[in-house]
Design a protein around this motif. Structure first.
Motif, PDB file in Angstrom:
ATOM      1  N   ALA A  84       5.079  -4.974   3.022  1.00  0.00           N
ATOM      2  CA  ALA A  84       5.529  -5.774   4.161  1.00  0.00           C
ATOM      3  C   ALA A  84       4.890  -7.147   4.149  1.00  0.00           C
ATOM      4  O   ALA A  84       3.910  -7.401   3.441  1.00  0.00           O
ATOM      5  CB  ALA A  84       5.185  -5.061   5.476  1.00  0.00           C
ATOM      6  N   VAL A  85       5.444  -8.032   4.972  1.00  0.00           N
ATOM      7  CA  VAL A  85       4.774  -9.298   5.234  1.00  0.00           C
ATOM      8  C   VAL A  85       3.463  -8.966   5.944  1.00  0.00           C
ATOM      9  O   VAL A  85       3.380  -7.981   6.685  1.00  0.00           O
ATOM     10  CB  VAL A  85       5.657 -10.221   6.083  1.00  0.00           C
ATOM     11  N   PRO A  86       2.409  -9.757   5.724  1.00  0.00           N
ATOM     12  CA  PRO A  86       1.085  -9.389   6.255  1.00  0.00           C
ATOM     13  C   PRO A  86       1.047  -9.151   7.760  1.00  0.00           C
ATOM     14  O   PRO A  86       0.383  -8.223   8.233  1.00  0.00           O
ATOM     15  CB  PRO A  86       0.208 -10.582   5.852  1.00  0.00           C
ATOM     16  N   ALA A  87       1.747  -9.960   8.518  1.00  0.00           N
ATOM     17  CA  ALA A  87       1.676  -9.841   9.973  1.00  0.00           C
ATOM     18  C   ALA A  87       2.264  -8.532  10.482  1.00  0.00           C
ATOM     19  O   ALA A  87       1.905  -8.073  11.568  1.00  0.00           O
ATOM     20  CB  ALA A  87       2.396 -11.025  10.629  1.00  0.00           C
ATOM     21  N   LEU A  88       3.153  -7.921   9.722  1.00  0.00           N
ATOM     22  CA  LEU A  88       3.789  -6.682  10.165  1.00  0.00           C
ATOM     23  C   LEU A  88       3.173  -5.445   9.523  1.00  0.00           C
ATOM     24  O   LEU A  88       3.265  -4.358  10.096  1.00  0.00           O
ATOM     25  CB  LEU A  88       5.289  -6.723   9.861  1.00  0.00           C
ATOM     26  N   HIS A  89       2.561  -5.586   8.360  1.00  0.00           N
ATOM     27  CA  HIS A  89       1.999  -4.410   7.705  1.00  0.00           C
ATOM     28  C   HIS A  89       0.970  -3.726   8.593  1.00  0.00           C
ATOM     29  O   HIS A  89       0.976  -2.496   8.751  1.00  0.00           O
ATOM     30  CB  HIS A  89       1.371  -4.798   6.361  1.00  0.00           C
ATOM     31  N   GLY A  90       0.091  -4.507   9.181  1.00  0.00           N
ATOM     32  CA  GLY A  90      -0.936  -3.938  10.033  1.00  0.00           C
ATOM     33  C   GLY A  90      -0.382  -3.250  11.264  1.00  0.00           C
ATOM     34  O   GLY A  90      -0.971  -2.296  11.774  1.00  0.00           O
ATOM     35  N   ALA A  91       0.763  -3.725  11.755  1.00  0.00           N
ATOM     36  CA  ALA A  91       1.379  -3.121  12.941  1.00  0.00           C
ATOM     37  C   ALA A  91       2.147  -1.854  12.592  1.00  0.00           C
ATOM     38  O   ALA A  91       2.202  -0.910  13.385  1.00  0.00           O
ATOM     39  CB  ALA A  91       2.311  -4.135  13.604  1.00  0.00           C
ATOM     40  N   VAL A  92       2.737  -1.815  11.401  1.00  0.00           N
ATOM     41  CA  VAL A  92       3.561  -0.680  11.005  1.00  0.00           C
ATOM     42  C   VAL A  92       2.724   0.456  10.430  1.00  0.00           C
ATOM     43  O   VAL A  92       2.986   1.638  10.687  1.00  0.00           O
ATOM     44  CB  VAL A  92       4.627  -1.127   9.984  1.00  0.00           C
ATOM     45  N   SER A  93       1.699   0.134   9.665  1.00  0.00           N
ATOM     46  CA  SER A  93       0.936   1.135   8.930  1.00  0.00           C
ATOM     47  C   SER A  93       0.416   2.296   9.783  1.00  0.00           C
ATOM     48  O   SER A  93       0.579   3.459   9.402  1.00  0.00           O
ATOM     49  CB  SER A  93      -0.224   0.467   8.180  1.00  0.00           C
ATOM     50  N   PRO A  94      -0.195   2.064  10.951  1.00  0.00           N
ATOM     51  CA  PRO A  94      -0.737   3.195  11.717  1.00  0.00           C
ATOM     52  C   PRO A  94       0.309   4.216  12.138  1.00  0.00           C
ATOM     53  O   PRO A  94      -0.024   5.380  12.375  1.00  0.00           O
ATOM     54  CB  PRO A  94      -1.362   2.512  12.943  1.00  0.00           C
ATOM     55  N   ARG A  95       1.542   3.811  12.219  1.00  0.00           N
ATOM     56  CA  ARG A  95       2.608   4.738  12.620  1.00  0.00           C
ATOM     57  C   ARG A  95       2.818   5.846  11.592  1.00  0.00           C
ATOM     58  O   ARG A  95       3.355   6.911  11.921  1.00  0.00           O
ATOM     59  CB  ARG A  95       3.921   3.980  12.799  1.00  0.00           C
ATOM     60  N   PHE A  96       2.424   5.585  10.348  1.00  0.00           N
ATOM     61  CA  PHE A  96       2.709   6.526   9.271  1.00  0.00           C
ATOM     62  C   PHE A  96       1.465   7.199   8.714  1.00  0.00           C
ATOM     63  O   PHE A  96       1.552   7.966   7.763  1.00  0.00           O
ATOM     64  CB  PHE A  96       3.454   5.811   8.141  1.00  0.00           C
ATOM     65  N   HIS A  97       0.314   6.942   9.280  1.00  0.00           N
ATOM     66  CA  HIS A  97      -0.904   7.567   8.783  1.00  0.00           C
ATOM     67  C   HIS A  97      -0.814   9.089   8.925  1.00  0.00           C
ATOM     68  O   HIS A  97      -0.336   9.603   9.932  1.00  0.00           O
ATOM     69  CB  HIS A  97      -2.122   7.054   9.537  1.00  0.00           C
ATOM     70  N   GLY A  98      -1.267   9.781   7.906  1.00  0.00           N
ATOM     71  CA  GLY A  98      -1.227  11.232   7.930  1.00  0.00           C
ATOM     72  C   GLY A  98       0.074  11.824   7.473  1.00  0.00           C
ATOM     73  O   GLY A  98       0.265  13.037   7.495  1.00  0.00           O
ATOM     74  N   TRP A  99       0.993  10.966   7.004  1.00  0.00           N
ATOM     75  CA  TRP A  99       2.295  11.446   6.528  1.00  0.00           C
ATOM     76  C   TRP A  99       2.117  12.312   5.305  1.00  0.00           C
ATOM     77  O   TRP A  99       1.364  11.987   4.388  1.00  0.00           O
ATOM     78  CB  TRP A  99       3.188  10.249   6.199  1.00  0.00           C
ATOM     79  N   ASN A 100       2.776  13.453   5.273  1.00  0.00           N
ATOM     80  CA  ASN A 100       2.686  14.376   4.144  1.00  0.00           C
ATOM     81  C   ASN A 100       3.880  14.194   3.229  1.00  0.00           C
ATOM     82  O   ASN A 100       5.030  14.343   3.653  1.00  0.00           O
ATOM     83  CB  ASN A 100       2.642  15.830   4.632  1.00  0.00           C
ATOM     84  N   ASP A 101       3.604  13.881   1.965  1.00  0.00           N
ATOM     85  CA  ASP A 101       4.669  13.671   0.992  1.00  0.00           C
ATOM     86  C   ASP A 101       5.282  15.020   0.642  1.00  0.00           C
ATOM     87  O   ASP A 101       4.589  15.952   0.265  1.00  0.00           O
ATOM     88  CB  ASP A 101       4.103  13.012  -0.269  1.00  0.00           C
ATOM     89  N   THR A 130       0.848  -1.189   0.000  1.00  0.00           N
ATOM     90  CA  THR A 130       0.000   0.000   0.000  1.00  0.00           C
ATOM     91  C   THR A 130       0.887   1.243   0.000  1.00  0.00           C
ATOM     92  O   THR A 130       2.112   1.146  -0.045  1.00  0.00           O
ATOM     93  CB  THR A 130      -0.907   0.044   1.240  1.00  0.00           C
ATOM     94  N   ASP A 131       0.252   2.419   0.105  1.00  0.00           N
ATOM     95  CA  ASP A 131       1.044   3.608   0.374  1.00  0.00           C
ATOM     96  C   ASP A 131       1.221   3.727   1.891  1.00  0.00           C
ATOM     97  O   ASP A 131       0.754   2.879   2.662  1.00  0.00           O
ATOM     98  CB  ASP A 131       0.436   4.855  -0.264  1.00  0.00           C
ATOM     99  N   LEU A 132       1.901   4.781   2.329  1.00  0.00           N
ATOM    100  CA  LEU A 132       2.199   4.907   3.757  1.00  0.00           C
ATOM    101  C   LEU A 132       0.964   5.176   4.611  1.00  0.00           C
ATOM    102  O   LEU A 132       1.002   4.996   5.828  1.00  0.00           O
ATOM    103  CB  LEU A 132       3.237   6.010   3.981  1.00  0.00           C
ATOM    104  N   ASP A 133      -0.126   5.594   3.985  1.00  0.00           N
ATOM    105  CA  ASP A 133      -1.384   5.765   4.716  1.00  0.00           C
ATOM    106  C   ASP A 133      -2.216   4.499   4.723  1.00  0.00           C
ATOM    107  O   ASP A 133      -3.333   4.492   5.245  1.00  0.00           O
ATOM    108  CB  ASP A 133      -2.194   6.914   4.107  1.00  0.00           C
TER     109      ASP A 133
END
Length: 273
Positions: A252-269, A235-238
């Motif tokens: 990412a591998v599926p088990a980690l994508h869900g854990a990492v993704s919320p950390r980057f929500h709202g990131w401005n390119d 996906t993208d970082l959001d």
């Protein structure tokens, strides 16, 4: 049934045929690129200040020739020649992704060819001619590197994860730089393989998370299909699905994508200079 209607139906048979054509197109580009890589070539600057060489231009022409011969009704959007044609069936082509590496005789560059049907990415070929590796995939058919089927790792703990990053200049300017730093501190290992390479490694189980900013859909469309068909999440970082306007990546591998993704929500390119 016409080629256009068969493509819109997107049957397995059509995808197999289209994948064979895409691989043929990538091989045609590789022959041109390898010659220039061996003999050397000078880079010119495009209006957007990015480099281009005669290898880029000729490789895209060769790819378009192969695609046009097989699918004359399909639209093509290429890095060097822009978009030609309209409709629901669109080939996405970056003939030489990594031109800066290419001109400095660093083999981490590639040819990227993907097919999008009604907004869905359905196949991709990533040919790294001088690195000596080609990856490909089509929807529902699995992912392959040099003919061997590959699958992402089963890593389920960030503390065991290998994280690879790319195009950090624009990410460093954005509001999510601290989030990346925190992630790297938690991870087992941080690397910056970049370009096609960390996506091939992710698909093959050697990397667990890939984060990039300041990308173009032409850079990543084929790689997204390959990673997804290898069992990964792309996906993208959001956390949003890819579109023609996508500017960032979290793969990412599926088990980690869900854990990492919320950390980057709202990131401005922020575009790199």
């Amino acid at each position: 049934m016409t080629q256009a209607s068969a493509a819109i139906e997107c049957t397995d048979s059509f995808l197999d045929d289209a994948l064979a054509v895409a691989r043929e197109a990538a091989a045609a580009a590789a022959r041109i690129i390898s010659g220039y890589y061996r003999d050397g070539v000078e880079a010119m600057l495009k209006p957007d200040a990015t480099p281009v060489t005669q290898a880029d231009i000729e490789a895209e022409t060769a790819i378009r020739t192969v695609l046009r011969r097989a699918f004359p009704q399909h639209a093509i959007h290429g890095e060097e020649q822009g978009r030609d044609g309209e409709g629901d069936i669109l080939w996405l082509v970056d003939p030489l992704d990594g031109t800066k590496s290419f001109v400095r005789r660093n083999p981490i560059f590639s040819t990227q060819i993907a097919l999008m049907v009604r907004g869905e990415l359905v196949l991709g070929v990533s040919g790294a001619s001088e690195y000596g590796e080609t990856a490909w995939a089509r929807r529902g058919g699995g992912a392959f590197i040099d003919g061997t089927r590959v699958h992402v790792a089963d890593t389920n703990d960030i503390a065991r994860a290998v994280v690879s990053t790319g195009n950090l200049k624009s990410l460093a300017r954005g509001s999510r730089w601290p989030a990346l730093g925190a992630l790297l501190c938690e991870a087992n290992r941080g690397r910056g393989y970049g370009d096609f390479l960390h996506y091939h490694l992710l698909a093959a189980g050697s990397v667990d998370v890939v984060i990039e900013s300041d990308v173009n859909i032409l850079d990543i469309a084929a790689l997204a299909v390959i990673v997804r068909e290898a069992g990964g999440t792309f996906t993208d970082l959001d956390g949003a699905e890819l579109t023609l306007d996508t500017r960032s990546v979290l793969a990412a591998v599926p088990a980690l994508h869900g854990a990492v993704s919320p950390r980057f929500h709202g990131w401005n390119d922020v575009q790199a200079a």
